[in-house]
Design a protein around this motif. Structure first.
Motif, short mmCIF file in Angstrom:
data_model
loop_
_atom_site.label_atom_id
_atom_site.label_comp_id
_atom_site.label_asym_id
_atom_site.label_seq_id
_atom_site.Cartn_x
_atom_site.Cartn_y
_atom_site.Cartn_z
N ALA A 280 16.83 2.84 22.22
CA ALA A 280 17.34 1.96 21.17
C ALA A 280 18.04 2.75 20.07
CB ALA A 280 16.21 1.13 20.59
N ILE A 281 17.44 3.86 19.66
CA ILE A 281 18.03 4.69 18.60
C ILE A 281 19.35 5.27 19.06
CG2 ILE A 281 17.70 6.81 17.25
CD1 ILE A 281 14.63 6.08 17.35
N ALA A 282 19.40 5.74 20.30
CA ALA A 282 20.66 6.27 20.84
C ALA A 282 21.74 5.18 20.85
CB ALA A 282 20.44 6.81 22.25
N GLY A 283 21.35 3.95 21.18
CA GLY A 283 22.30 2.85 21.17
C GLY A 283 22.85 2.60 19.78
N HIS A 284 22.00 2.61 18.76
CA HIS A 284 22.47 2.41 17.38
C HIS A 284 23.39 3.55 16.95
CE1 HIS A 284 19.95 -1.01 16.97
NE2 HIS A 284 18.80 -0.36 16.93
N ALA A 285 23.19 4.73 17.54
CA ALA A 285 24.03 5.87 17.21
C ALA A 285 25.39 5.81 17.91
CB ALA A 285 23.32 7.17 17.58
N GLY A 286 25.55 4.85 18.83
CA GLY A 286 26.82 4.70 19.52
C GLY A 286 26.86 5.28 20.91
N HIS A 287 25.67 5.58 21.48
CA HIS A 287 25.62 6.22 22.80
C HIS A 287 25.16 5.26 23.89
CE1 HIS A 287 26.43 9.96 20.83
NE2 HIS A 287 25.34 9.89 20.08
N ASP A 288 25.52 4.01 23.76
CA ASP A 288 25.09 3.01 24.74
C ASP A 288 25.86 3.10 26.05
OD1 ASP A 288 27.22 2.12 22.98
OD2 ASP A 288 27.17 0.23 24.08
#
Length: 593
Positions: A280-288
């Motif tokens: 989830a944190i990686a997704g918020h960072a733009g790494h989805d």
């Protein structure tokens, strides 16, 4: 008084007339209200041609007309065109047909002007100017009558198409003007969505600023004060196609990043699968766009998080705090959200059982997290000269709009060589989606003003056919003055393009309803924003598996044939591209990502 009932009475638009009348009735001279009544009674008594007489015979009591005129005219101090005020007055008097409403409203406004308001005539407009002003306190109260806030108790279950949600407020289960009907709607899915309790996330409210510049900050703060520290619930309704929407403005699940971060599940839980929080944190960072393992590895490599570099810094901060709390065994109300990777194309892949299209949108396991827009970009660039190369951002909108029958956007975006490469790439990459679009286009009913079909759960999508139409309205009572009235007219149309989007969105709505049903049956509090699913992080794998199962069932079904057969009134066979796409879907990894 019950606090929820108090809120509805305080915020509901239905209270507008009462507020205005309580403010001004004592200040408006009796002779003005009497003159309005006399003018209306004389208007009633005259003899008219048949269609006009029919309209006037349906007028309510004179006193009701007078109070509606006063409330509508004084609801704003601005000069306003007669078209909108006449339509509002006509609807408030019980006319459901737009033309009858605007004609009757304009006639009544014309015979009643002079004391309460003036009518200003110019070469190109007919405008109404109020002569009275409301008190500041009343104006402030009117300003909060925009959107009902969430409910402080669980909403009433929907039990009919007009009975559910609020305690006092009564609205159709179907959003939009001219869309209400009494065909079956899936009450159960809305009732499950309404059962989820929320609370305001204190760190988000304390540490971040509301980023919605269009919102009235005083009203927002007032709602926050009323709801701070309390559980609350959203009323949910459908659009005409069956897609679900939560109600609210200051607080809403379907909001911008700040608004989403401001909401936490009231029923907090300790997250035990910390890898899901890392994802989830990686997704918020733009790494989805990374694979699951790559997102976890990215997280593990971070010594410190530079929140300012995140695509979603507010949600990222909240997720990091949820991770730290979970490591300590502290319960969190943080929800992760995960999106379908091109849900429209996924639906079209399932309807056609096309493995080629499915592969491009993560319905076939390639070992990678595929990006459909990059996929098409790469295909195009292989066909183009270096000087004509395109980027992902060039390609995204044309791909999104093409499969809803748009030809204009690709033409606006691309040069002639690029356009040729674009369509060649779609033929090669997304043949199943093209076939679905072409099949649906064939069954537009050129003689009907509505299309209607039933989804597998019994929910009926009923979509009126409308076109923007201009009509000249002549007002006999205003010296035969005319004005142009522009409105959405329900009528048969040659414009077939909307049916593809409406059918695909209706299936997308069905998928979301099934997600809600199946997850709640497993005690997972899941809500959604169309094809984005929101839930506590521990359930990521279950949510993804549930989504795969639903799409696999659609791939095994004759759903497109069923829908087209119902629309056309005769059996429509649909030839599928394969017979075993469902197996590939169940083995996929990134349909939600």
């Amino acid at each position: 008084m019950n606090q929820q009932l108090h809120n509805e009475l305080e915020y509901s638009k239905r209270m507008r007339n009462n507020l205005i009348l309580n403010d001004v009735l004592d200040d408006i001279p009796t002779k003005i209200t009497e003159s309005l009544s006399i003018a209306i009674n004389n208007y009633r008594k005259d003899n008219y041609y048949q269609s006009k007489q029919y309209r006037i015979d349906k007028l309510p009591e004179t006193v009701d007309i007078v109070t509606n005129i006063i409330a509508i005219i004084l609801s704003s101090k601005r000069k306003r065109p007669i078209q909108g005020l006449a339509t509002e007055l006509g609807f408030s008097l019980g006319y459901h047909n737009q033309i009858n409403a605007v004609k009757t409203g304009a006639e009544i406004l014309s015979i009643c002007h002079g004391k309460l308001y003036d009518i200003i005539l110019s070469n190109d407009s007919t405008e109404i100017v109020p002569k009275f002003k409301l008190k500041r306190d009343t104006v402030d109260k009117l300003n909060v009558l925009q959107y009902l806030p969430p409910m402080l108790q669980k909403p009433n279950d929907w039990i009919s198409n007009t009975d559910g949600g609020w305690l006092w407020e009564r609205k159709s289960i179907i959003l939009g003007k001219g869309t209400h009907h009494n065909k079956p709607q899936a009450y159960d899915a809305l009732n499950l969505l309404q059962s989820v309790a929320w609370t305001i996330d204190i760190p988000t409210y304390t540490n971040f600023v509301n980023t919605n510049d269009a919102m009235d900050n005083d009203q927002f703060e007032r709602v926050i004060r009323d709801y701070f520290g309390k559980p609350f619930y959203f009323v949910w309704r459908y659009d005409k196609r069956g897609r679900s929407y939560s109600s609210g403005y200051d607080l809403n699940v379907q909001s911008n990043e700040y608004g989403k971060a401001l909401l936490s599940l009231f029923n907090k839980q300790v997250v035990t699968n910390l890898d899901n929080l890392k994802i989830a944190i990686a997704g918020h960072a733009g790494h989805d766009k990374l694979t699951w393992s790559e997102r976890i590895n990215w997280f593990n490599q971070q010594l410190n998080f530079d929140i300012d570099t995140f695509d979603e810094p507010i949600l990222g901060s909240k997720a990091i705090q949820a991770y730290l709390d979970s490591k300590k065994g502290i319960a969190t109300g943080y929800t992760m959200s995960i999106d379908a990777t091109a849900s429209g194309l996924q639906v079209m892949s399932a309807l056609s059982s096309c493995k080629v299209t499915a592969k491009a949108c993560n319905m076939v396991n390639t070992g990678n997290r595929e990006d459909i827009y990059q996929f098409v970009t790469d295909k195009m660039n292989k066909l183009l000269k270096p000087a004509d190369q395109v980027t992902r951002s060039d390609v995204k909108k044309p791909v999104m709009t093409t499969f809803y029958n748009s030809e204009a956007n690709p033409k606006e975006t691309f040069t002639e060589p690029q356009l040729k490469a674009f369509y060649a790439s779609l033929d090669d990459t997304l043949p199943g989606a093209l076939d679905v679009m072409e099949a649906i286009n064939q069954y537009w009913d050129f003689e009907s003003d509505v299309h209607m079909w039933t989804l597998p759960d019994g929910h009926v999508a009923k979509v009126p056919v409308t076109e923007m139409t201009n009509i000249r309205i002549e007002v006999d009572e205003l010296n035969h003055r005319t004005f142009t009235y522009r409105y959405n007219k329900q009528q048969p149309s040659e414009n077939y393009r909307s049916l593809v989007a409406n059918i695909v969105h209706s299936v997308d709505g069905y998928v979301a309803r099934e997600m809600v049903r199946r997850c709640h049956a497993m005690k997972i509090e899941l809500v959604h924003i169309h094809d984005c699913f929101v839930f506590s992080p521990d359930y990521l794998q279950i949510v993804c598996q549930t989504y795969r199962e639903i799409l696999a069932e659609i791939a095994n079904s004759d759903l497109l044939s069923d829908i087209l057969s119902e629309i056309s009134g005769k059996y429509v066979p649909v030839t599928k591209h394969s017979t075993d796409l469902a197996k590939e879907i169940l083995n996929s990894q990134y349909m939600l990502s």
